[in-house]
Design a protein around this motif. Structure first.
Motif, PDB file in Angstrom:
ATOM      1  N   PRO A 143       0.840  -1.204   0.000  1.00 59.79           N
ATOM      2  CA  PRO A 143       0.000   0.000   0.000  1.00 59.79           C
ATOM      3  C   PRO A 143       0.873   1.252   0.000  1.00 59.79           C
ATOM      4  N   ASP A 144       0.242   2.387  -0.143  1.00 58.04           N
ATOM      5  CA  ASP A 144       0.976   3.655  -0.181  1.00 58.04           C
ATOM      6  C   ASP A 144       1.305   4.099   1.244  1.00 58.04           C
ATOM      7  N   GLU A 145       2.251   3.380   1.853  1.00 59.02           N
ATOM      8  CA  GLU A 145       2.680   3.659   3.220  1.00 59.02           C
ATOM      9  C   GLU A 145       4.205   3.540   3.279  1.00 59.02           C
ATOM     10  N   PRO A 146       4.843   4.102   4.312  1.00 58.32           N
ATOM     11  CA  PRO A 146       6.289   3.949   4.446  1.00 58.32           C
ATOM     12  C   PRO A 146       6.689   2.476   4.553  1.00 58.32           C
ATOM     13  N   LEU A 147       7.785   2.127   3.887  1.00 61.28           N
ATOM     14  CA  LEU A 147       8.248   0.744   3.856  1.00 61.28           C
ATOM     15  C   LEU A 147       9.172   0.453   5.033  1.00 61.28           C
ATOM     16  N   SER A 148       8.892  -0.646   5.729  1.00 63.64           N
ATOM     17  CA  SER A 148       9.765  -1.152   6.787  1.00 63.64           C
ATOM     18  C   SER A 148       9.525  -2.640   6.902  1.00 63.64           C
ATOM     19  N   VAL A 149      10.418  -3.342   7.571  1.00 63.59           N
ATOM     20  CA  VAL A 149      10.257  -4.773   7.763  1.00 63.59           C
ATOM     21  C   VAL A 149       8.997  -5.048   8.585  1.00 63.59           C
ATOM     22  N   GLU A 150       8.756  -4.256   9.604  1.00 62.50           N
ATOM     23  CA  GLU A 150       7.566  -4.447  10.432  1.00 62.50           C
ATOM     24  C   GLU A 150       6.293  -4.261   9.621  1.00 62.50           C
ATOM     25  N   ALA A 151       6.268  -3.212   8.789  1.00 61.90           N
ATOM     26  CA  ALA A 151       5.092  -2.984   7.946  1.00 61.90           C
ATOM     27  C   ALA A 151       4.919  -4.130   6.959  1.00 61.90           C
ATOM     28  N   LEU A 152       6.025  -4.638   6.406  1.00 64.98           N
ATOM     29  CA  LEU A 152       5.961  -5.730   5.441  1.00 64.98           C
ATOM     30  C   LEU A 152       5.346  -6.978   6.067  1.00 64.98           C
ATOM     31  N   GLN A 153       5.701  -7.259   7.304  1.00 71.26           N
ATOM     32  CA  GLN A 153       5.116  -8.409   7.989  1.00 71.26           C
ATOM     33  C   GLN A 153       3.608  -8.225   8.158  1.00 71.26           C
ATOM     34  N   ARG A 154       3.190  -7.031   8.531  1.00 72.28           N
ATOM     35  CA  ARG A 154       1.763  -6.776   8.720  1.00 72.28           C
ATOM     36  C   ARG A 154       1.000  -6.921   7.401  1.00 72.28           C
ATOM     37  N   TRP A 155       1.583  -6.362   6.323  1.00 70.20           N
ATOM     38  CA  TRP A 155       0.919  -6.466   5.025  1.00 70.20           C
ATOM     39  C   TRP A 155       0.773  -7.917   4.585  1.00 70.20           C
ATOM     40  N   PHE A 156       1.800  -8.727   4.835  1.00 71.57           N
ATOM     41  CA  PHE A 156       1.721 -10.140   4.456  1.00 71.57           C
ATOM     42  C   PHE A 156       0.628 -10.855   5.240  1.00 71.57           C
ATOM     43  N   HIS A 157       0.579 -10.675   6.556  1.00 74.45           N
ATOM     44  CA  HIS A 157      -0.437 -11.350   7.365  1.00 74.45           C
ATOM     45  C   HIS A 157      -1.843 -10.928   6.937  1.00 74.45           C
ATOM     46  N   ASP A 158      -2.019  -9.640   6.650  1.00 79.99           N
ATOM     47  CA  ASP A 158      -3.335  -9.163   6.214  1.00 79.99           C
ATOM     48  C   ASP A 158      -3.722  -9.799   4.884  1.00 79.99           C
ATOM     49  N   ARG A 159      -2.771  -9.867   3.964  1.00 79.26           N
ATOM     50  CA  ARG A 159      -3.047 -10.456   2.656  1.00 79.26           C
ATOM     51  C   ARG A 159      -3.315 -11.955   2.784  1.00 79.26           C
ATOM     52  N   TYR A 160      -2.544 -12.637   3.601  1.00 77.84           N
ATOM     53  CA  TYR A 160      -2.708 -14.077   3.788  1.00 77.84           C
ATOM     54  C   TYR A 160      -4.094 -14.386   4.361  1.00 77.84           C
ATOM     55  N   GLU A 161      -4.505 -13.589   5.330  1.00 78.60           N
ATOM     56  CA  GLU A 161      -5.822 -13.809   5.938  1.00 78.60           C
ATOM     57  C   GLU A 161      -6.937 -13.540   4.941  1.00 78.60           C
ATOM     58  N   LEU A 162      -6.752 -12.528   4.080  1.00 79.33           N
ATOM     59  CA  LEU A 162      -7.758 -12.226   3.075  1.00 79.33           C
ATOM     60  C   LEU A 162      -7.910 -13.377   2.082  1.00 79.33           C
ATOM     61  N   VAL A 163      -6.783 -13.987   1.689  1.00 79.77           N
ATOM     62  CA  VAL A 163      -6.806 -15.049   0.685  1.00 79.77           C
ATOM     63  C   VAL A 163      -7.261 -16.380   1.272  1.00 79.77           C
ATOM     64  N   TYR A 164      -6.728 -16.726   2.479  1.00 75.76           N
ATOM     65  CA  TYR A 164      -6.962 -18.061   3.035  1.00 75.76           C
ATOM     66  C   TYR A 164      -7.870 -18.080   4.260  1.00 75.76           C
ATOM     67  N   GLY A 165      -8.287 -16.915   4.737  1.00 80.93           N
ATOM     68  CA  GLY A 165      -9.200 -16.870   5.871  1.00 80.93           C
ATOM     69  C   GLY A 165      -8.537 -17.029   7.217  1.00 80.93           C
ATOM     70  N   PHE A 166      -7.216 -17.132   7.245  1.00 80.19           N
ATOM     71  CA  PHE A 166      -6.501 -17.308   8.514  1.00 80.19           C
ATOM     72  C   PHE A 166      -5.069 -16.831   8.327  1.00 80.19           C
ATOM     73  N   ALA A 167      -4.498 -16.259   9.389  1.00 81.84           N
ATOM     74  CA  ALA A 167      -3.092 -15.857   9.376  1.00 81.84           C
ATOM     75  C   ALA A 167      -2.480 -16.123  10.738  1.00 81.84           C
TER      76      ALA A 167
END
Length: 677
Positions: free
Chosen positions: A552-576
């Protein structure tokens, strides 16, 4: 006047679509393709534009085109002689592949033949560790001895793929320099230049494919530029790419592998453009040609995939996500050993083609069924330029019908029902894999046979509505006209998030973005807007598959990257599992240079000399004969309504509307069909 030219070179016809920039007025032609010299069809199109419409090549200000030359060269195995240089111990990389059987249940299935045979694969004593440490230094004498061996074996170009060069390209670059010093006329491809992504086999294969099709593509582009200049064309030439973008032919000549899937990609780009224009961006696209049906799901954004397969070969470069189904207008109908009617996947092709083409074909096809049932005009196609022989179509169907105990009309009807069932059976799992409910999408049809079959398929899928654009047979050419400049860049990281510093992550993306902007600058094209799409392939530690996460249009960091992945994973598979550590595999950047779009206020279909007044004719479908209205597409105006059964004839296709649908012509001259309640 200033014009924009889009051309799609197909196996049978080359589609030429010219647009006047100020008014959006369209001029379209279908010119027979020249298999040996595909550029000649473009020259013929330019000549016809001048002779028929008084539009000189010098008035064309923008020219983009797509061609199947690269993919056909790969599929037909008639490319250049490629030599491969590998790290010692990896000589059989193209033979071993992924140690997977193409058909797991068939132990006797023939092994795919490598593009570079083992005699043209040479090993070099060099080795870099995964952290870049030099384990075995590279030596000039070893590299040149291997290169001389490959040239002696007939190699006209050399691909270099060394272990771990996706992160540490020094040895590949040094070997390339040495080889070019001794063989300056040789075409040398370093995998780290072309696509530096971890996965040794796929990276090596992409490099070999680039060399395999490169010589023919560069010759074609050079010849095209020369002939078009002599014809009076002064503008630069662009080529469409598999990722739905365009690039200059100079860049395409260096990286022809990026054009392999440009044809299907252009169609999806054109379909998505139509959807945005009319405010309907949830589309299932249906491109039905002579051999296959290509589908894509557009849900606001054009879908992309890095898991594409062409013939025997996986190609990991990003491309528009299109799935092919083995059914088309040229699909042959036949009986299996039990006497059950089958349709496809074998096609009659362009030559001899369906029996009704009168080119020597005798086997019954889907197109012959259209002709015998009264769906296709007896007067022929392309405004009457291409005549149909209905008697030959009936004879072909009668031969099959005798074995079924059916009349030619009943046989033709059965063929269409089987063909529809084939597409339905393949399409539904594809939609399920993408999490799509067909009832929430519109079905947009294009290609020569797409509009002819789309309502029959929509009837089975219970689609909410059907869209047939003004020039469906030329939509790939329209996609060439409206495509943006687009390029992808990748770096393999393969690091746990716990071990990755913010500075390292930011530095990686800064490098990719710099490469992307440099590429766009080299295209020398004025664009109205430039933007970057950043993403990463990420998985949980221990997983064997990854998920692409767009930032997303947000500052990039490792912590943010982890959050984005978990959010995307939960959206696709229903669980993170947010407590589980993740691994970042690939960093990706796509740059988009938005090209200036022409005015599309008037997309009305054009009339032809073969157009006739509205009439009616008998149509046989679903077991009974009915009288269907016959309308000319060029005579329809916004607000016009009609119900099936009806046939709408136009230059580039035939639209069949069965009973149960009402069609409205919208403000952009699209046919919008909705099911009657």
């Amino acid at each position: 006047m200033r014009y924009r030219l889009g051309v799609d070179i197909g196996g049978t016809f080359t589609d030429v679509l010219l647009m006047e920039e100020d008014s959006g007025r369209l001029v379209a032609l279908k010119v027979p393709s020249n298999r040996q010299n595909p550029e000649d069809a473009i020259i013929a199109g330019l000549d016809q534009l001048d002779a028929r419409h008084g539009i000189a090549a010098s008035e064309i200000a923008y020219f983009s085109h797509g061609t199947t030359l690269g993919v056909n060269t790969l599929l037909e195995r008639d490319g250049a002689e490629v030599g491969l240089l590998t790290t010692r111990g990896f000589r059989d990389i193209l033979e071993l592949r992924r140690l997977r059987l193409p058909k797991a249940n068939d132990l006797f299935f023939p092994r795919p033949r490598a593009l570079a045979p083992r005699r043209r694969v040479a090993e070099v004593d060099e080795r870099l560790a995964q952290d870049g440490e030099v384990v075995v230094p590279i030596r000039r004498d070893d590299v040149l001895a291997a290169a001389r061996h490959l040239v002696a074996q007939g190699a006209s170009n050399i691909a270099i793929c060394f272990l771990h060069s996706y992160r540490f390209p020094a040895h590949e670059q040094q070997a390339k320099t040495w080889i070019l010093e001794e063989f300056p006329d040789l075409y040398v491809i370093a995998s780290s230049d072309l696509w530096p992504q971890q996965r040794e086999y796929e990276r090596c294969l992409v490099s070999v494919i680039n060399g395999y099709i490169g010589a023919r593509m560069r010759t074609y582009f050079d010849t095209l530029e020369d002939k078009t200049k002599r014809a009076g064309l002064a503008t630069r030439i662009f080529s469409t790419k598999s990722n739905g973008g365009v690039m200059s032919v100079e860049a395409a000549g260096e990286r022809p592998v990026e054009t392999l899937l440009s044809g299907p990609a252009s169609g999806v780009i054109g379909a998505a453009f139509i959807g945005r224009m009319i405010g309907d961006e949830r589309l299932i696209t249906l491109d039905m040609g002579g051999t296959s049906v290509d589908i894509a799901v557009v849900d606001g954004e054009i879908p992309y995939s890095t898991e594409n397969t062409i013939g025997d070969f996986p190609v990991l470069l990003p491309a528009v996500d299109v799935s092919a189904i083995g059914a088309g207008g040229g699909s042959v109908a036949w009986l299996d050993a039990e006497g059950v009617l089958k349709v496809g996947p074998r096609s009659a092709g362009a030559r001899p083609g369906p029996a009704c083409y009168g080119r020597g074909g005798t086997e019954p096809t889907v197109t012959d069924a259209y002709a015998v049932l009264g769906i296709m005009a007896p007067g022929g196609l392309l405004g009457g330029e291409m005549k149909l022989d209905i008697d030959k179509a009936r004879a072909a169907l009668a031969t099959l019908g005798e074995r079924l105990g059916k009349t030619p009309e009943e046989t033709a009807d059965a063929i269409l029902q089987v063909a529809t069932a084939n597409i339905y059976a393949e399409l539904v799992p594809q939609l399920a894999r993408r999490g799509v409910d067909a009832g929430d999408f519109s079905l947009l049809a294009y290609g020569a046979a797409g509009p002819t079959h789309v309502f029959m398929l929509a009837r089975e899928l219970n689609m909410r509505r059907v869209l047939v654009p003004p020039t469906p047979g030329l939509l790939c050419a329209l996609g060439c006209l409206v495509a943006d400049l687009r390029a992808d860049f990748v770096r393999s990281l393969w690091q746990d998030a716990r071990d990755l510093a913010d500075e390292t992550l930011a530095g990686c993306y800064a490098t990719l973005e710099g490469e992307a902007r440099d590429w766009l600058d080299k295209q020398q094209v004025d664009v109205t807007e430039t933007y970057l799409i950043r993403s990463a392939d990420i998985c949980y530690v221990g997983q064997s598959f990854e998920l692409n996460v767009v930032f997303p249009d947000e500052p990039l960091s490792v912590e943010a990257l982890q959050r984005w992945f978990h959010d995307r994973y939960e959206l696709v598979y229903g669980f993170a599992d947010r407590s589980n550590p993740i691994r970042i595999l690939e960093a990706r950047v796509q740059i988009v240079g938005v090209t200036r779009k022409p005015n599309f206020d008037d997309l009305r279909p054009f009339a032809t000399a073969g157009d006739k007044p509205a009439s009616s004719r008998p149509i046989y479908e679903q077991g009974r004969a009915v009288t269907g209205a016959v309308l000319q597409r060029a005579a329809l105006r916004p607000g016009d309504r009609f119900r099936g059964p009806a046939v709408v004839e136009q230059y580039d296709t035939t639209v069949y509307v069965p009973e149960g649908f009402e069609v409205t012509v919208d403000d952009w001259f699209n046919l919008v069909g909705e099911r009657l309640k």
